[in-house]
Design a protein around this motif. Structure first.
Motif, PDB file in Angstrom:
ATOM      1  N   VAL A 150      18.050  74.620  87.695  1.00 33.05           N
ATOM      2  CA  VAL A 150      17.801  73.545  86.735  1.00 33.05           C
ATOM      3  C   VAL A 150      17.413  72.303  87.523  1.00 33.05           C
ATOM      4  O   VAL A 150      18.080  71.949  88.501  1.00 33.05           O
ATOM      5  CB  VAL A 150      19.046  73.258  85.875  1.00 33.05           C
ATOM      6  N   VAL A 151      16.333  71.636  87.105  1.00 34.79           N
ATOM      7  CA  VAL A 151      15.880  70.424  87.781  1.00 34.79           C
ATOM      8  C   VAL A 151      16.153  69.224  86.878  1.00 34.79           C
ATOM      9  O   VAL A 151      15.721  69.194  85.727  1.00 34.79           O
ATOM     10  CB  VAL A 151      14.369  70.489  88.102  1.00 34.79           C
ATOM     11  N   GLY A 152      16.876  68.232  87.413  1.00 34.16           N
ATOM     12  CA  GLY A 152      17.159  67.027  86.647  1.00 34.16           C
ATOM     13  C   GLY A 152      18.586  66.553  86.842  1.00 34.16           C
ATOM     14  O   GLY A 152      19.438  67.296  87.335  1.00 34.16           O
ATOM     15  N   GLY A 153      18.845  65.311  86.439  1.00 32.46           N
ATOM     16  CA  GLY A 153      20.184  64.758  86.626  1.00 32.46           C
ATOM     17  C   GLY A 153      20.697  63.974  85.437  1.00 32.46           C
ATOM     18  O   GLY A 153      21.712  63.290  85.545  1.00 32.46           O
ATOM     19  N   GLY A 154      20.019  64.091  84.298  1.00 31.75           N
ATOM     20  CA  GLY A 154      20.463  63.393  83.095  1.00 31.75           C
ATOM     21  C   GLY A 154      21.304  64.289  82.208  1.00 31.75           C
ATOM     22  O   GLY A 154      21.647  65.418  82.560  1.00 31.75           O
ATOM     23  N   ALA A 161      22.182  73.169  81.752  1.00 34.61           N
ATOM     24  CA  ALA A 161      22.725  73.990  82.839  1.00 34.61           C
ATOM     25  C   ALA A 161      24.016  74.671  82.387  1.00 34.61           C
ATOM     26  O   ALA A 161      24.234  75.862  82.656  1.00 34.61           O
ATOM     27  CB  ALA A 161      22.980  73.116  84.071  1.00 34.61           C
ATOM     28  N   ILE A 162      24.854  73.914  81.696  1.00 36.79           N
ATOM     29  CA  ILE A 162      26.105  74.481  81.169  1.00 36.79           C
ATOM     30  C   ILE A 162      25.797  75.586  80.175  1.00 36.79           C
ATOM     31  O   ILE A 162      26.412  76.659  80.193  1.00 36.79           O
ATOM     32  CB  ILE A 162      26.956  73.369  80.515  1.00 36.79           C
ATOM     33  N   SER A 163      24.816  75.347  79.313  1.00 34.46           N
ATOM     34  CA  SER A 163      24.412  76.352  78.325  1.00 34.46           C
ATOM     35  C   SER A 163      23.897  77.621  78.991  1.00 34.46           C
ATOM     36  O   SER A 163      24.181  78.740  78.529  1.00 34.46           O
ATOM     37  CB  SER A 163      23.328  75.759  77.416  1.00 34.46           C
ATOM     38  N   LEU A 164      23.168  77.477  80.081  1.00 37.07           N
ATOM     39  CA  LEU A 164      22.584  78.630  80.762  1.00 37.07           C
ATOM     40  C   LEU A 164      23.624  79.538  81.411  1.00 37.07           C
ATOM     41  O   LEU A 164      23.355  80.710  81.669  1.00 37.07           O
ATOM     42  CB  LEU A 164      21.588  78.157  81.821  1.00 37.07           C
ATOM     43  N   ILE A 173      21.691  73.378  90.284  1.00 35.76           N
ATOM     44  CA  ILE A 173      21.043  72.140  89.852  1.00 35.76           C
ATOM     45  C   ILE A 173      20.448  71.424  91.061  1.00 35.76           C
ATOM     46  O   ILE A 173      21.147  71.139  92.030  1.00 35.76           O
ATOM     47  CB  ILE A 173      22.039  71.210  89.141  1.00 35.76           C
ATOM     48  N   PHE A 174      19.135  71.165  91.002  1.00 32.66           N
ATOM     49  CA  PHE A 174      18.458  70.345  92.009  1.00 32.66           C
ATOM     50  C   PHE A 174      18.297  68.940  91.443  1.00 32.66           C
ATOM     51  O   PHE A 174      17.796  68.763  90.332  1.00 32.66           O
ATOM     52  CB  PHE A 174      17.058  70.886  92.322  1.00 32.66           C
ATOM     53  N   ASN A 197      26.179  75.330  90.706  1.00 36.73           N
ATOM     54  CA  ASN A 197      26.150  74.790  92.061  1.00 36.73           C
ATOM     55  C   ASN A 197      25.189  73.602  92.096  1.00 36.73           C
ATOM     56  O   ASN A 197      24.325  73.455  91.230  1.00 36.73           O
ATOM     57  CB  ASN A 197      25.687  75.863  93.047  1.00 36.73           C
ATOM     58  N   PHE A 198      25.319  72.768  93.117  1.00 36.60           N
ATOM     59  CA  PHE A 198      24.523  71.547  93.185  1.00 36.60           C
ATOM     60  C   PHE A 198      23.835  71.416  94.536  1.00 36.60           C
ATOM     61  O   PHE A 198      24.454  71.643  95.582  1.00 36.60           O
ATOM     62  CB  PHE A 198      25.415  70.322  92.958  1.00 36.60           C
ATOM     63  N   ILE A 199      22.569  71.057  94.495  1.00 45.71           N
ATOM     64  CA  ILE A 199      21.843  70.681  95.701  1.00 45.71           C
ATOM     65  C   ILE A 199      21.262  69.297  95.435  1.00 45.71           C
ATOM     66  O   ILE A 199      20.308  69.138  94.678  1.00 45.71           O
ATOM     67  CB  ILE A 199      20.730  71.693  96.047  1.00 45.71           C
ATOM     68  N   MET A 200      21.851  68.294  96.056  1.00 43.79           N
ATOM     69  CA  MET A 200      21.494  66.902  95.779  1.00 43.79           C
ATOM     70  C   MET A 200      20.462  66.385  96.780  1.00 43.79           C
ATOM     71  O   MET A 200      20.239  66.972  97.833  1.00 43.79           O
ATOM     72  CB  MET A 200      22.744  66.032  95.811  1.00 43.79           C
TER      73      MET A 200
END
Length: 319
Positions: A150-154, A161-164, A173-174, A197-200
């Motif tokens: 998932v791309v985005g931070g809003g 992302a939670i739904s997926l 999440i990128f 997971n998160f890649i910031m």
């Protein structure tokens, strides 16, 4: 064109076509004006599996069926046009086309739609609908048992992302920044969801694959370091752009460029309504666009009926 239509619809996606179906079936003389081919965003959707009453189908098949229904009920369709002027405040509205033609109607429905904001990187258009999606609700189940990005931070990105996680085994999440722009409660829920997971501070710079998306090339922004990240799908949630650029100063728009309407799809200008992805709303689905097109059509039909009744009363008084 000297003829006067009852209804002129601007836009030929699900909202516009639905409005056309209802208006023309109600025996209102209806025309749909569309800048490109008919169908809107649904034409770009590879598979539609959640449209009620319709088995899983290609997006363009659903759009073609809507277009046929509108035509069969007598709706006139004019595609591949450019509108240069709108005159909406007279009793008979006028829309001027770039070739000089003038479309006249008693009422207008704007259903100009919108488009997802893109990353603008190599491979994005190529893999759209073949691994790249902009709607978790529409396409999430196609990725059951797979790993997605998932791309985005809003709020939208984190909520989707939670739904997926109901379908995917892993969601990464990128986000290009070191912090999210979502509400604290949404951030907490995402961080406490085990599958996420998160890649910031990272961004996608290229989409890779053959027949379908297989991986992305990502860049760590602070260091410039690049790597290949394998994934089965990418969901992009970095904003939505309503197709209202030429409507500034013509219709009431909010600060995001969305058309402001009430529950009847009324814009505040007598005889002018709006529906679909160009209006201010929370959810953007084919079904919501269809519902709004229906409401706009019924509301405009009531408006036209009231104008005709008023004219009849005035005529009777003179007689």
């Amino acid at each position: 064109m000297n003829e006067v239509f009852d209804v002129a619809i601007i836009g030929g996606g699900p909202a516009g076509l639905s409005a056309g179906i209802y208006s023309s079936r109600a025996k209102l003389k209806t025309v749909i004006l569309n800048s490109g081919s008919f169908g809107g965003q649904v034409v770009l959707t590879d598979e539609v599996a959640n449209y009620p009453g319709v088995e899983q189908t290609k997006g363009y098949n659903l759009a073609a069926l809507m277009k046929k229904q509108a035509k069969d009920f007598g709706c006139k369709l004019i595609g591949n046009i450019e509108i240069t002027e709108y005159h909406l405040h007279d009793e008979i509205k006028r829309v001027v086309l770039s070739d000089g033609r003038e479309i006249k109607a008693r009422g207008v429905i704007f259903a100009t739609g919108g488009r997802p904001r893109l990353l603008g990187v190599e491979g994005e258009n190529e893999f759209r609908g073949r691994g790249i999606s902009f709607c978790a609700t529409c396409d999430g189940d196609f990725f059951t048992g797979k790993e997605v990005v998932v791309v985005g931070g809003g709020n939208s990105a984190l909520e989707e992302a939670i739904s997926l996680t109901k379908f995917a085994t892993k969601v990464t999440i990128f986000h290009q920044f070191d912090h999210f722009q979502a509400f604290p409660a949404v951030i907490d829920e995402a961080k406490n969801t085990p599958k996420i997971n998160f890649i910031m501070e990272s961004r996608i710079i290229k989409f890779l694959g053959s027949e379908k998306l297989e991986a992305v090339e990502i860049e760590h922004i602070p260091t410039g370091k690049r790597q290949i990240f394998k994934t089965d799908g990418v969901f992009i949630f970095i904003g939505y752009i309503p197709n209202t650029e030429d409507l500034k100063g013509i219709l009431p728009l909010n600060d995001r460029g969305e058309i402001i309407v009430d529950s009847d799809m009324f814009t505040g200008i007598p005889g002018v309504y709006a529906a679909g992805d160009s209006i201010a709303k929370k959810y953007r689905q084919i079904t919501t666009a269809v519902a709004e097109g229906t409401i706009a059509s019924l509301s405009l039909a009531e408006y036209i009926k009231s104008k005709v009744k008023k004219l009849e009363n005035e005529t009777n008084l003179v007689a």
